[in-house]
Design an enzyme around this catalytic site. Structure first.
Site, PDB file in Angstrom:
ATOM      1  N   HIS A 237      28.941  70.060  33.684  1.00 58.14           N
ATOM      2  CA  HIS A 237      28.655  69.267  34.911  1.00 58.14           C
ATOM      3  C   HIS A 237      27.282  69.758  35.590  1.00 58.14           C
ATOM      4  O   HIS A 237      27.448  70.251  36.683  1.00 58.14           O
ATOM      5  CB  HIS A 237      29.876  69.395  35.736  1.00 58.14           C
ATOM      6  CG  HIS A 237      31.292  68.879  35.117  1.00 58.14           C
ATOM      7  ND1 HIS A 237      32.328  69.208  35.522  1.00 58.14           N
ATOM      8  CD2 HIS A 237      31.362  68.189  33.997  1.00 58.14           C
ATOM      9  CE1 HIS A 237      33.280  68.615  34.886  1.00 58.14           C
ATOM     10  NE2 HIS A 237      32.607  67.902  33.890  1.00 58.14           N
TER      11      HIS A 237
HETATM   12  C1  LIG Z   1      33.529  68.587  26.182  1.00 58.89           C
HETATM   13  C2  LIG Z   1      33.076  67.952  27.394  1.00 58.89           C
HETATM   14  C3  LIG Z   1      33.940  67.427  28.551  1.00 58.89           C
HETATM   15  C4  LIG Z   1      33.569  66.825  29.487  1.00 58.89           C
HETATM   16  N1  LIG Z   1      34.552  66.262  30.339  1.00 58.89           N
HETATM   17  C5  LIG Z   1      34.212  65.552  31.275  1.00 58.89           C
HETATM   18  C6  LIG Z   1      35.162  64.890  32.507  1.00 58.89           C
HETATM   19  O1  LIG Z   1      36.603  65.300  32.120  1.00 58.89           O
HETATM   20  N2  LIG Z   1      34.666  64.299  33.377  1.00 58.89           N
HETATM   21  C7  LIG Z   1      33.197  63.945  33.837  1.00 58.89           C
HETATM   22  O2  LIG Z   1      32.992  63.620  34.606  1.00 58.89           O
HETATM   23  N3  LIG Z   1      32.372  64.347  32.903  1.00 58.89           N
HETATM   24  C8  LIG Z   1      32.802  65.050  31.759  1.00 58.89           C
HETATM   25  N4  LIG Z   1      31.747  65.694  30.852  1.00 58.89           N
HETATM   26  C9  LIG Z   1      30.309  65.433  31.212  1.00 58.89           C
HETATM   27  C10 LIG Z   1      30.024  63.874  30.841  1.00 58.89           C
HETATM   28  O3  LIG Z   1      30.115  64.052  29.282  1.00 58.89           O
HETATM   29  C11 LIG Z   1      28.458  63.664  31.173  1.00 58.89           C
HETATM   30  O4  LIG Z   1      28.329  63.765  32.548  1.00 58.89           O
HETATM   31  C12 LIG Z   1      28.117  62.393  30.734  1.00 58.89           C
HETATM   32  O5  LIG Z   1      28.103  62.341  29.313  1.00 58.89           O
HETATM   33  C13 LIG Z   1      27.029  62.353  31.148  1.00 58.89           C
HETATM   34  O6  LIG Z   1      26.054  61.058  30.638  1.00 58.89           O
HETATM   35  P1  LIG Z   1      24.570  60.939  30.187  1.00 58.89           P
HETATM   36  O7  LIG Z   1      24.463  59.298  29.971  1.00 58.89           O
HETATM   37  O8  LIG Z   1      23.733  61.389  31.338  1.00 58.89           O
HETATM   38  O9  LIG Z   1      24.345  62.060  28.961  1.00 58.89           O
HETATM   39  P2  LIG Z   1      25.135  62.032  27.789  1.00 58.89           P
HETATM   40  O10 LIG Z   1      26.162  61.251  27.533  1.00 58.89           O
HETATM   41  O11 LIG Z   1      24.897  63.223  27.231  1.00 58.89           O
HETATM   42  O12 LIG Z   1      24.065  60.892  26.674  1.00 58.89           O
HETATM   43  C14 LIG Z   1      22.805  61.315  26.334  1.00 58.89           C
HETATM   44  C15 LIG Z   1      22.390  60.653  25.214  1.00 58.89           C
HETATM   45  O13 LIG Z   1      20.977  60.672  24.983  1.00 58.89           O
HETATM   46  C16 LIG Z   1      20.654  61.347  23.733  1.00 58.89           C
HETATM   47  N5  LIG Z   1      19.440  62.204  23.778  1.00 58.89           N
HETATM   48  C17 LIG Z   1      19.233  63.405  24.258  1.00 58.89           C
HETATM   49  N6  LIG Z   1      17.912  63.910  24.320  1.00 58.89           N
HETATM   50  C18 LIG Z   1      17.323  62.855  23.308  1.00 58.89           C
HETATM   51  C19 LIG Z   1      16.027  62.362  23.174  1.00 58.89           C
HETATM   52  N7  LIG Z   1      14.989  63.592  23.351  1.00 58.89           N
HETATM   53  N8  LIG Z   1      15.476  61.455  22.325  1.00 58.89           N
HETATM   54  C20 LIG Z   1      16.739  60.645  22.210  1.00 58.89           C
HETATM   55  N9  LIG Z   1      18.053  60.676  22.374  1.00 58.89           N
HETATM   56  C21 LIG Z   1      18.374  61.877  23.262  1.00 58.89           C
HETATM   57  C22 LIG Z   1      22.149  62.055  23.233  1.00 58.89           C
HETATM   58  O14 LIG Z   1      21.958  62.346  21.741  1.00 58.89           O
HETATM   59  C23 LIG Z   1      23.058  61.283  23.887  1.00 58.89           C
HETATM   60  O15 LIG Z   1      23.345  60.389  22.833  1.00 58.89           O
HETATM   61  C24 LIG Z   1      32.096  66.350  29.635  1.00 58.89           C
HETATM   62  C25 LIG Z   1      31.295  66.939  28.840  1.00 58.89           C
HETATM   63  C26 LIG Z   1      31.720  67.661  27.565  1.00 58.89           C
HETATM   64  C27 LIG Z   1      30.723  68.208  26.785  1.00 58.89           C
END
Ligand SMILES: Cc1cc2nc3c(=O)[nH]c(=O)nc-3n(C[C@H](O)[C@H](O)[C@H](O)COP(=O)(O)OP(=O)(O)OC[C@H]3O[C@@H](n4cnc5c(N)ncnc54)[C@H](O)[C@@H]3O)c2cc1C
Ligand code: SF4
Length: 364
Positions: A293
């Site tokens: 987080h």
């Molecule tokens: C084990 C675990 C448990 C969690 N539990 C919770 C929970 O219970 N509740 C909650 O609210 N949140 C939880 N989270 C956090 C949640 O996963 C994140 O808040 C959420 O996924 C963020 O979304 P996002 O789209 O910003 O990033 P992400 O879901 O991380 O997506 C980013 C994407 O961009 C891609 N990427 C990164 N850099 C590049 C690049 N340079 N070029 C191309 N692609 C790239 C990655 O491969 C990924 O697919 C948890 C996370 C983990 C790891």
């Protein structure tokens, strides 16, 4: 804008034990590969390029307009993809890294307090208590799901009187039942040797009899906690790595110690248990998993002097670059971030479709 919805099958096995950290065999969980991707795939304009890693957003000579992104594919071949609009959605840390590498926005300088990119990086602090129950109360830890837990919200900032505590903020207390994973899950009482026969016996004895009370708390933004480009270390692509400068501050340590005491009291109230207080680590370590987080670094605001993106998650300096994610949060609210991430993304998507696409330019 009403988001499209895709039906999903029900959970087939009820607590298979693989609900967190793994793909769902039934396709029941609301993962993007089950919900968003199949809908996008029906759109003739959509193309998914897997294993593509974006290295940089390229700007034109004015530095006010993005023209392309550079990415490498799985075999290391480098491509330049022209773009009218660039949406960074690479998670908090990679978003900030890409902004810094691409020269979008002014990097934060902790000495002067000027600049915005990398500013207000914050995190959560944890503490709690481990409760060892007596042998008449098996807890069946192998049955669980990622989100199955009891949460006490009474100590969230606006729910209790801070007067005598000497800190601001607060948090939740959770008792989770995520499914005890083989190999990973082996709680033993303090004083148990870390290996050998005695450790194995303690692991077997305690497997069914341990629960953890843990807090997840607010984290304030401080000038001394920030993200920037590492002046020394480079990644495999030759780019400066992202550097995190972060430690817990006095307010957060006081808060976490108070929460550890509350967790101990709750544990003791269960009766006939052994309770071990889990004090917060005095200093931050990136090694043990705490939560995912992370927040800040490209925060949202009404003033371009103190924020990276406007309320539509559009960068102030390069209006055809939008940055999605919890990097927009100016403080760490001490809760799970993904709901508010989705809400702000929806607002941004709506603004892109209904305003920006019709008249490209700064939306605020
Ligand atoms: C084990 C675990 C448990 C969690 N539990 C919770 C929970 O219970 N509740 C909650 O609210 N949140 C939880 N989270 C956090 C949640 O996963 C994140 O808040 C959420 O996924 C963020 O979304 P996002 O789209 O910003 O990033 P992400 O879901 O991380 O997506 C980013 C994407 O961009 C891609 N990427 C990164 N850099 C590049 C690049 N340079 N070029 C191309 N692609 C790239 C990655 O491969 C990924 O697919 C948890 C996370 C983990 C790891
Ligand atoms: S318990 Fe979770 S991972 Fe297992 S089938 Fe049900 S929803 Fe899927």
């Amino acid at each position: 804008m009403k988001p499209p919805v895709r039906d999903r099958p029900a959970c087939v096995c009820r607590y298979c034990g693989f609900c967190e950290n793994y793909g769902c065999e039934a396709g029941a969980r609301a993962s993007p590969n089950q919900t968003v991707m199949p809908l996008l795939a029906t759109n003739p304009n959509f193309e998914l390029r897997t294993h593509a890693r974006v290295l940089k957003v390229n700007l034109d000579a004015t530095k006010k307009r993005a023209v392309s992104v550079t990415y490498v594919d799985a075999s290391g071949r480098e491509f330049e993809q022209p773009a009218e609009l660039v949406v960074l959605a690479a998670y908090v840390l990679s978003n900030v890294h890409l902004l810094l590498l691409s020269g979008i926005g002014k990097p934060f300088d902790p000495r002067t307090g000027e600049g915005t990119v990398g500013r207000s990086y914050s995190y959560q602090i944890r503490s709690g208590a481990t409760v060892f129950t007596d042998k008449s109360r098996p807890l069946n830890p192998f049955m669980g799901t990622g989100a199955l837990q009891g949460v006490i919200d009474d100590y969230y900032p606006y729910h209790f009187d801070h007067g005598k505590n000497g800190f601001i903020g607060g948090g939740t207390i959770q008792c989770a039942s995520g499914g005890a994973r083989p190999i990973e899950y082996h709680p033993v009482p303090p004083g148990t040797p870390p290996w050998g026969t005695e450790w194995k016996r303690a692991m077997v004895d305690n497997y069914h009899h341990v629960l953890v009370l843990r807090n997840q708390s607010t984290g304030m933004a401080y000038r001394k906690n920030y993200l920037d480009l590492d002046p020394v270390h480079r990644d495999g692509f030759g780019r400066p790595m992202l550097r995190m400068t972060f430690d817990y501050q006095e307010n957060e340590l006081k808060l976490a110690n108070r929460f550890a005491d509350i967790c101990v009291d709750i544990g003791k109230a269960m009766g006939n248990v052994k309770v071990v207080r889990e004090a917060p680590a005095k200093n931050y370590s990136i090694v043990p998993y705490q939560s995912t987080h992370n927040t800040g670094g490209a925060i949202m605001g009404a003033d371009r002097a103190t924020s990276v993106v406007n309320r539509y998650l559009q960068t102030w300096d390069v209006p055809n670059v939008f940055v999605l994610g919890a990097c927009a949060f100016p403080q760490n609210a001490g809760k799970n971030p993904t709901g508010p991430v989705a809400a702000t993304v929806l607002m941004s998507a709506e603004a892109i479709v209904q305003k920006y696409a019709k008249s490209p330019g700064a939306l605020a």
